[in-house]
Write an enzyme that holds these catalytic residues in place. Structure first.
Site, PDB file in Angstrom:
ATOM      1  CD1 TRP A 195      -2.602   1.688   0.464  1.00 32.79           C
ATOM      2  CD2 TRP A 195      -1.923   1.982   2.563  1.00 32.79           C
ATOM      3  NE1 TRP A 195      -3.269   2.781   0.965  1.00 32.79           N
ATOM      4  CE2 TRP A 195      -2.870   2.986   2.265  1.00 32.79           C
ATOM      5  CE3 TRP A 195      -1.357   1.969   3.842  1.00 32.79           C
ATOM      6  CZ2 TRP A 195      -3.259   3.966   3.177  1.00 32.79           C
ATOM      7  CZ3 TRP A 195      -1.752   2.935   4.753  1.00 32.79           C
ATOM      8  CH2 TRP A 195      -2.682   3.916   4.423  1.00 32.79           C
ATOM      9  CG  ASP A 362     -13.255   9.584  -2.064  1.00 29.79           C
ATOM     10  OD1 ASP A 362     -13.204   8.687  -1.207  1.00 29.79           O
ATOM     11  OD2 ASP A 362     -12.605   9.530  -3.132  1.00 29.79           O
ATOM     12  CD1 TRP A 473     -15.277  -1.188  -7.158  1.00 27.94           C
ATOM     13  CD2 TRP A 473     -17.031  -1.165  -8.540  1.00 27.94           C
ATOM     14  NE1 TRP A 473     -15.871  -2.419  -7.106  1.00 27.94           N
ATOM     15  CE2 TRP A 473     -16.953  -2.438  -7.942  1.00 27.94           C
ATOM     16  CE3 TRP A 473     -18.056  -0.927  -9.456  1.00 27.94           C
ATOM     17  CZ2 TRP A 473     -17.849  -3.464  -8.233  1.00 27.94           C
ATOM     18  CZ3 TRP A 473     -18.950  -1.950  -9.746  1.00 27.94           C
ATOM     19  CH2 TRP A 473     -18.849  -3.201  -9.130  1.00 27.94           C
ATOM     20  CG  ASP A 474     -11.760   2.685  -2.667  1.00 29.70           C
ATOM     21  OD1 ASP A 474     -10.832   1.875  -2.863  1.00 29.70           O
ATOM     22  OD2 ASP A 474     -11.591   3.778  -2.094  1.00 29.70           O
ATOM     23  CB  CYS A 522     -10.083   3.206  -6.239  1.00 26.10           C
ATOM     24  SG  CYS A 522      -9.137   3.772  -4.814  1.00 26.10           S
ATOM     25  CG  ASP A 544      -4.947   5.371  -0.938  1.00 25.49           C
ATOM     26  OD1 ASP A 544      -5.629   5.840  -1.859  1.00 25.49           O
ATOM     27  OD2 ASP A 544      -5.421   4.650  -0.037  1.00 25.49           O
TER      28      ASP A 544
HETATM   29  C1  GLA Z   1      -9.256   4.497  -0.240  1.00 25.43           C
HETATM   30  C2  GLA Z   1      -9.020   5.247  -1.520  1.00 25.43           C
HETATM   31  C3  GLA Z   1      -8.977   6.724  -1.246  1.00 25.43           C
HETATM   32  C4  GLA Z   1     -10.279   7.144  -0.623  1.00 25.43           C
HETATM   33  C5  GLA Z   1     -10.541   6.343   0.633  1.00 25.43           C
HETATM   34  C6  GLA Z   1     -11.918   6.609   1.187  1.00 25.43           C
HETATM   35  O1  GLA Z   1      -8.183   4.587   0.613  1.00 25.43           O
HETATM   36  O2  GLA Z   1      -7.844   4.820  -2.119  1.00 25.43           O
HETATM   37  O3  GLA Z   1      -8.745   7.443  -2.439  1.00 25.43           O
HETATM   38  O4  GLA Z   1     -11.318   6.971  -1.549  1.00 25.43           O
HETATM   39  O5  GLA Z   1     -10.448   4.952   0.393  1.00 25.43           O
HETATM   40  O6  GLA Z   1     -12.186   5.870   2.318  1.00 25.43           O
END
Ligand code: GLA
Length: 725
Positions: A195, A362, A473-474, A522, A544
């Site tokens: 990460w 977000d 979309w995370d 994402c 991130d």
């Molecule tokens: C992840 C994503 C971030 C953001 C956070 C929100 O870490 O990579 O860009 O959207 O979640 O909780």
């Protein structure tokens, strides 16, 4: 491009753009590779076939001939138990417990149109060979697929395993390919990471034994990307032959390189066989994910360009791949969870006139979400937080001529959510046994249709009821407690692959079901960055870690396999929220502009001067976006090796180019740094905007330029080159 079979010498010639892939059916009906590399004519090259006569060699079953052995050939598929002691491509167990399979060639088909894989993304187009094999002494049927392309220097492969008998069998391993490589003198490049530190290229020599790179996370993962480069020793960024393999797959995978005692090497992989098995009832087939195999005679850079072209031309949604991308403002690093509609309106107002054209709202707009420990799974608006609901901010954004984007994490649930309270069994885990938490959340069991239906229904309802133009979309944790209450005990080890199939199913129904919405991928940044995800998400949040210095490395590593157009990159605040580093605004923009750019900082704090700066940056990006999205990338300075990072992106017709140079640390009394450009037409004359010079491609590539960077840390410059006739 052609696929030719010569009946006389029983040789298949697969001729793609810039390569030939040649194998023959040998005397025992076994497909044996003869050549993969630079193009050759369709002539007889069986004189390089393997010769036997070694000791400790086992012959194929029933053939008492010491000169014949599977072990001494370059295989198209390797199997266990009948004389090949190397890593097999697959392992199958019959009902009575034996694990043997001895495949022989029984015929082939050539298809002008490449068939899809059921339930999984794959590259489109291309002429396809299907090689049919069958167990000599049993019922197993295996089809090897090969696709060649006119326009891109890759060959794609995959395997379909079929139980041709009546009794069930169990696949204990079912890789997508084995690629034979002559010799063992290779360096193997893999893409491990973490990460905030994704896809860091790592190169090591292939000795004897196996190099294995895998993910056991039911995700293609930030810790290892499903790609590998195989580099004949001496190959560099610009020179030499380079081979690369990349799986079109988003779940647990493995890629292996084996340096064998035979003096040859095998590259193989596919679905990870760790914690895997698949029950095949009589007559059933198992389709494996596709592997994209790139070949270049122009070094690692040429291999990258082959992958980039293949992904842009054949897997990323044609509707979006070359379209100008939204330049967005994302509120995450501006507000985190602390926002309301007034704050969001203020963000929209603050970017007016800058050219930023999309607001992405977000995490935090839904359910009871107040922080990262509640609300996931409840995809309805939090009206207490957003007074007037979602429509209030959507209408405001649209009234200012901007588009509206919304964040989801469809595969997840928090314990503190209505969804979990109503359906605790929807979360992956073993009933009665505590589950492992990650970011206070659990993964939903996508192997179950009822769970998928529930997710699709909830999300499609939001997308139907509001005017949403863009979705992020995370996916912020990986699967643990692997178990599904919806699956019979003997099929529990099918979980990780069934998760991938479930994921592709909900992507189909949500993404392809809403074709007018642009979807960005994402996974805590770039934690699921692979070609199958790229089929659904033309761009993916690369990491991130938004610090420009860190991004030079992350984007450099990512670009070895994936095109710049697939990388979402944002200009964020300083001190940087992840590592506290302070870099100039210009540098942050120059590095972010080497991808699908955007902004992610509190723009309500902008001064008029800041707004002017951003306006100029967005104009600069808009003027070169086609080069970045569609051009050929040439990496020049490697930030892992020195103080500089530099790359040039050149249009296919070589009339324009964007050249970026960045220096990490300033040095007192620094010598004059010359950087030789690449990829230009030596005979064309180019004007370089910020240097105010016009000079030939030949000089730019052989003499270079001397960027006169300001003496300070983290300084960059972006130059636009335009042909002058
Ligand atoms: C992840 C994503 C971030 C953001 C956070 C929100 O870490 O990579 O860009 O959207 O979640 O909780």
């Amino acid at each position: 491009m052609s696929i030719i079979f010569n009946e006389q010498n029983k040789t298949f010639y697969l001729n793609g753009k810039g390569y030939s892939y040649v194998f023959r059916i040998n005397d025992v009906g076994y497909p044996e590779q003869l050549h993969f590399g630079a193009p050759i004519p369709c002539e007889d090259v069986t004189f390089v076939r393997s010769f036997g006569g070694r000791s400790m060699v086992a012959s194929p079953a029933g053939v008492d001939n010491g000169k014949l052995s599977y072990h001494h050939t370059l295989p198209e598929i390797a199997f266990y138990g009948s004389g090949d002691f190397r890593e097999p491509t697959f392992l199958v167990q019959s009902e009575r417990g034996d694990r043997l399979c001895d495949l022989e060639y029984i015929g082939y088909d050539v298809l002008e149109q490449k068939p899809d894989i059921t339930g999984m993304p794959s590259l489109d187009g291309g002429q396809t060979l299907i090689l049919h094999l069958k167990d000599k002494f049993g019922d197993m049927l295996v089809d090897l697929y090969y696709t060649v392309y006119e326009d891109v220097s890759v060959i794609t492969r995959r395997i379909v395993y079929k139980n041709g008998g009546k009794a069930p069998v169990k696949l204990e391993r079912a890789y997508s390919f084995t690629l034979g490589m002559h010799g063992t003198d290779y360096d193997i490049m893999t893409f491990p990471g973490n990460w905030m530190d994704e896809r860091t290229p790592e190169t090591r020599p292939l000795g004897h034994g196996v190099i294995s790179a895998d993910s056991k996370r039911a995700s293609s993962s930030s810790t290892m990307n499903p790609a590998m480069a195989i580099l004949p020793r001496g190959t560099t960024e610009q020179y030499g032959e380079a081979y690369g393999v990349c799986l079109v797959y988003s779940s647990s995978f493995v890629l292996k390189a084996e340096g064998a005692s035979t003096g040859d090497s095998l590259i193989m992989g596919g679905i990870n066989d760790f914690d895997f098995s698949w029950k095949l009832d009589g007559g059933e087939s198992f389709e494996t994910p596709e592997v994209v195999i790139a070949y270049s005679s122009d070094g690692i850079g040429g291999m990258s360009r082959a992958f980039h072209d293949a992904f842009r031309e054949h897997i990323i949604n044609k509707r979006y791949v070359k379209q100008p991308r939204p330049v967005l403002i994302n509120n995450w690093e501006a507000t985190y969870f602390n926002f309301d509609n007034d704050k969001l309106r203020a963000i929209v107002d603050s970017v007016q006139g800058t050219g930023i054209d999309t607001l992405v709202l977000d995490d935090g707009w839904f359910g009871r979400r107040s922080g990262d420990n509640d609300g996931l799974g409840d995809w309805y608006v939090n009206e207490q937080k957003l007074e007037g609901g979602l429509d209030a901010i959507i209408e405001h954004t649209h009234s200012k001529g901007m588009k509206f984007g919304l964040w989801f994490e469809p595969e997840m649930v928090n314990e503190l959510s209505d969804l979990y309270i109503a359906h605790p069994d929807y979360a992956i885990g073993i009933p009665g046994r505590p589950k492992s938490y990650s970011r206070h959340q659990f993964c939903l069991d996508l192997t179950r249709k009822d769970v998928r239906d529930c997710i699709v229904e909830m999300i499609n309802k939001v997308l139907r009821e509001h005017k949403i133009d863009y979705v992020k979309w995370d996916y912020n944790r990986n699967v643990t407690d692997t178990f599904s209450v919806g699956t019979e005990p003997e099929r529990q080890a099918e979980f990780a692959h069934r998760y991938a199939l479930g994921l592709y199913d909900i992507c189909e129904r949500i993404i392809n079901g809403n074709p007018d919405i642009f979807f960005e991928g994402c996974s805590s940044g770039g934690g699921r960055f692979d070609p199958a995800m790229m089929y659904y998400f033309p761009q993916i949040w690369t990491s991130d870690n938004s610090d420009a210095e860190a991004r030079t490395k992350i984007q450099y590593g990512t670009s070895i396999i994936y095109p710049l157009s697939s990388m979402s990159c944002h200009v964020s605040a300083v001190p940087n929220h992840q590592n506290n580093r302070v870099t100039p605004m210009k540098t942050r923009a120059d590095i972010a502009h080497l991808g699908a750019t955007g902004y992610e900082l509190d723009t309500t704090k902008f001064t008029d001067e800041d707004r002017e700066t951003v306006k100029a940056q967005v104009e600069e990006f808009r003027a070169m976006q086609d080069i970045i999205l569609e051009g050929d990338l040439y990496r020049i300075e490697n930030p892992f090796e020195g103080n500089y990072f530099s790359e040039i992106v050149v249009t296919k017709d070589k009339t324009r180019a964007a050249f970026c140079v960045y220096r990490r640390n300033s040095q007192a009394n620094e010598y004059t740094k010359r950087i030789r450009l690449a990829g230009l037409d030596k005979d064309k004359m180019y004007h370089i905007d910020k240097l105010g010079i016009t000079v030939s491609g030949a000089s730019l590539m052989n003499v270079g330029i001397a960027p006169n960077l300001k003496v300070a840390d983290f300084i960059s410059e972006m130059y636009l080159l335009t042909e002058v006739k």
